[in-house]
Write an enzyme that holds these catalytic residues in place. Structure first.
Site, mmCIF file in Angstrom:
data_model
loop_
_atom_site.group_PDB
_atom_site.id
_atom_site.type_symbol
_atom_site.label_atom_id
_atom_site.label_comp_id
_atom_site.label_asym_id
_atom_site.label_seq_id
_atom_site.Cartn_x
_atom_site.Cartn_y
_atom_site.Cartn_z
ATOM 1 N N PRO A 2 39.501 -39.461 47.636
ATOM 2 C CA PRO A 2 39.717 -38.137 48.231
ATOM 3 C C PRO A 2 40.771 -38.214 49.329
ATOM 4 O O PRO A 2 40.718 -39.097 50.187
ATOM 5 C CB PRO A 2 38.334 -37.800 48.805
ATOM 6 C CG PRO A 2 37.383 -38.622 48.011
ATOM 7 C CD PRO A 2 38.106 -39.884 47.700
ATOM 8 N N GLU A 3 41.732 -37.307 49.279
ATOM 9 C CA GLU A 3 42.792 -37.279 50.283
ATOM 10 C C GLU A 3 42.706 -35.963 51.045
ATOM 11 O O GLU A 3 41.716 -35.248 50.941
ATOM 12 C CB GLU A 3 44.144 -37.502 49.602
ATOM 13 C CG GLU A 3 44.193 -38.864 48.889
ATOM 14 C CD GLU A 3 45.502 -39.144 48.174
ATOM 15 O OE1 GLU A 3 46.533 -38.561 48.547
ATOM 16 O OE2 GLU A 3 45.497 -39.965 47.232
ATOM 17 N N LYS A 62 41.730 -38.001 56.507
ATOM 18 C CA LYS A 62 40.698 -38.041 55.474
ATOM 19 C C LYS A 62 39.298 -38.101 56.074
ATOM 20 O O LYS A 62 38.355 -38.486 55.384
ATOM 21 C CB LYS A 62 40.938 -39.250 54.569
ATOM 22 C CG LYS A 62 42.343 -39.322 53.975
ATOM 23 C CD LYS A 62 42.538 -40.635 53.253
ATOM 24 C CE LYS A 62 43.996 -40.855 52.888
ATOM 25 N NZ LYS A 62 44.222 -42.159 52.233
ATOM 26 N N TYR A 109 22.753 -40.552 44.832
ATOM 27 C CA TYR A 109 23.893 -41.087 45.586
ATOM 28 C C TYR A 109 24.024 -40.452 46.969
ATOM 29 O O TYR A 109 24.958 -40.734 47.704
ATOM 30 C CB TYR A 109 25.193 -40.861 44.807
ATOM 31 C CG TYR A 109 25.194 -41.477 43.431
ATOM 32 C CD1 TYR A 109 25.228 -42.856 43.268
ATOM 33 C CD2 TYR A 109 25.163 -40.675 42.293
ATOM 34 C CE1 TYR A 109 25.228 -43.432 42.005
ATOM 35 C CE2 TYR A 109 25.161 -41.238 41.021
ATOM 36 C CZ TYR A 109 25.195 -42.608 40.886
ATOM 37 O OH TYR A 109 25.194 -43.176 39.630
ATOM 38 N N ARG A 128 30.309 -44.964 45.146
ATOM 39 C CA ARG A 128 30.857 -46.321 45.167
ATOM 40 C C ARG A 128 30.618 -47.059 46.483
ATOM 41 O O ARG A 128 30.963 -48.221 46.623
ATOM 42 C CB ARG A 128 32.356 -46.267 44.858
ATOM 43 C CG ARG A 128 32.649 -45.644 43.490
ATOM 44 C CD ARG A 128 34.109 -45.723 43.131
ATOM 45 N NE ARG A 128 34.524 -47.101 42.954
ATOM 46 C CZ ARG A 128 35.784 -47.450 42.643
ATOM 47 N NH1 ARG A 128 36.700 -46.534 42.499
ATOM 48 N NH2 ARG A 128 36.098 -48.715 42.491
ATOM 49 N N LYS A 169 62.649 -46.166 60.710
ATOM 50 C CA LYS A 169 61.652 -46.921 59.949
ATOM 51 C C LYS A 169 62.319 -47.802 58.897
ATOM 52 O O LYS A 169 62.943 -47.302 57.964
ATOM 53 C CB LYS A 169 60.656 -45.971 59.283
ATOM 54 C CG LYS A 169 59.947 -45.038 60.253
ATOM 55 C CD LYS A 169 59.108 -45.814 61.261
ATOM 56 C CE LYS A 169 58.372 -44.879 62.208
ATOM 57 N NZ LYS A 169 57.548 -45.615 63.192
ATOM 58 N N ASN A 188 47.417 -42.120 48.078
ATOM 59 C CA ASN A 188 48.245 -42.617 46.981
ATOM 60 C C ASN A 188 48.784 -41.518 46.070
ATOM 61 O O ASN A 188 49.964 -41.493 45.740
ATOM 62 C CB ASN A 188 47.447 -43.636 46.157
ATOM 63 C CG ASN A 188 48.349 -44.654 45.497
ATOM 64 O OD1 ASN A 188 49.442 -44.953 45.972
ATOM 65 N ND2 ASN A 188 47.896 -45.204 44.390
#
Length: 413
Positions: A2-3, A62, A109, A128, A169, A188
């Site tokens: 999850p983002e 997040k 869960y 997880r 950078k 990602n």
């Protein structure tokens, strides 16, 4: 995982349905891998929540936390599969987090379950167990939230500030976007998407981007996040031309708008990009991989390196045997036997080294696999089998050499 859009969708759902209501009952899982309550037992954690009113739902990057009418406050770091479920309310559908509607409620869960005074129930689940639930006096003042950079949605850099920052950078742009201390909330899939939309190669050094490229990237970050939120972070409703829909397909079968998607590793993460549209420019060309890696790139690299070392070791062993055979025979049978034994001993030493090298490489390959779950177990098993076959082949050569020695002895007798 999850983002920003998925976590923001959860925050908005809590804000809409739960703020202003009192917590009537709570259940905290006895799972110290997920629950980090600073030494409090699950029952003490529950007591800290029960009877309090939810004043606000906040988010940065997040991470999400609930502001109650008095501290401490529960915070939720979503990890790889954390999710908020409100009974009877559609929140979001992140496929790796999904708990089926037919499952028991609260789900097996569930890590934190809360019942409100009007009967509404919600739960934070984690299939997880990479998420973290904490009980904090001031979530923003301590890690991980205190270490985050500006939030990509609520605290975006102005375009001029973004351009100036990028110019300093000296790292790959994909790695920079994943750095939560630089810009919080981009993970990602968002990084892959915004770079695809901006037509920027993930390996391009940030400081090498032109002003126009940087401005385009700034715009794409804003657009991708906003479009994801417009559909409640439901990936199935993202625009059809996004790379998102194909980035997890197998190499060779992944396409977007008819163009091939390749996969490389940047910043320790598998990165999807379209070589036809996202090209390295300037000095970056010299640093580009000679060919795209498959998703199991770490394993593949180790396999190629192992294969080369094993072949080299076996070649040296064969050369040693050949040299021994070419040496002129001496009249002294004991000397001849001694030389042959020495040859066999040296070959055995090579065999042991080959075995040790193979074991170390296989172990290293397996450890690399723990970082990226996309590697194929069948491929790893096949690689291990090939290495054992190579060692067996070397062993057969040693036995053949010993048999030849025995035949020589018999011939002399």
């Amino acid at each position: 995982m999850p983002e920003l859009p998925e976590v923001e969708a959860a925050r908005r759902a809590i804000e809409e349905h739960c703020v202003g209501k009192k917590i009537k009952r709570s259940i905290v899982a006895d799972d110290d891998k997920v629950i980090d309550a600073g030494g409090l037992s699950p029952s003490d954690f529950q007591a800290s929540l029960t009877g309090k009113t939810i004043v606000a739902a906040c988010r940065k990057g997040k991470n999400m936390w609930l502001v109650l009418d008095s501290p401490p406050f529960p915070s939720f770091q979503f990890g790889m599969a954390g999710a908020i479920y409100i009974k009877g309310v559609a929140v979001t559908k992140y496929r790796r987090s999904m708990v089926n509607d037919t499952d028991e409620w609260p789900s097996k869960y569930s890590k934190v379950f809360i019942e409100l005074d009007d009967g509404l129930e919600f739960s934070f689940t984690d299939k997880r167990r990479f998420a973290k639930v904490r009980l904090l006096e001031d979530p923003e003042s301590v890690p991980p939230i205190s270490e985050l950079g500006p939030d990509a949605l609520t605290e975006p850099m102005q375009v001029d500030e973004f351009v100036e920052s990028m110019s300093k950078k000296k790292i790959a742009i994909k790695a920079l976007l994943l750095d939560q201390s630089y810009l919080a909330g981009i993970g990602n899939w968002i990084a892959d998407e915004v770079l695809y939309q901006a037509r920027i190669h993930p390996l391009q050094i940030a400081s090498s981007l032109s002003k126009e490229q940087t401005e385009t990237l700034h715009r794409c970050i804003k657009e991708v996040i906003e479009k994801a939120l417009d559909v409640g972070a439901d990936g199935s409703q993202f625009p059809s031309q996004w790379i998102f829909h194909s980035r997890e397909k197998k190499p060779g079968k992944a396409f977007v708008d008819g163009k091939k998607i390749d996969f490389i590793t940047v910043g320790g993460r598998t990165s999807a990009f379209v070589p036809e549209l996202q090209k390295l420019t300037g000095k970056q060309l010299a640093k580009a991989p000679s060919k795209p890696r498959k998703k199991s790139n770490k394993n593949s690299d180790d396999e190629e390196e192992d294969s080369g070392e094993d072949k080299h070791a076996k070649k040296k062993g064969r050369n040693t045997e050949l040299q021994a055979k070419r040496k002129p025979k001496t009249s002294d049978g004991n000397k001849d036997d001694g030389q042959a034994k020495e040859t066999v001993k040296m070959t055995k030493t090579k065999q042991i080294k080959v075995k040790e090298t193979s074991k170390k490489r296989v172990k290293a390959s397996h450890e690399d696999d723990n970082e990226d779950a996309e590697d194929s177990p069948k491929k790893r098993a096949k690689t291990t089998k090939n290495k054992h076959e190579k060692v067996t082949e070397t062993s057969k050569k040693v036995k053949t050499s010993q048999t030849n020695l025995q035949q020589k002895r018999k011939a002399k007798k």
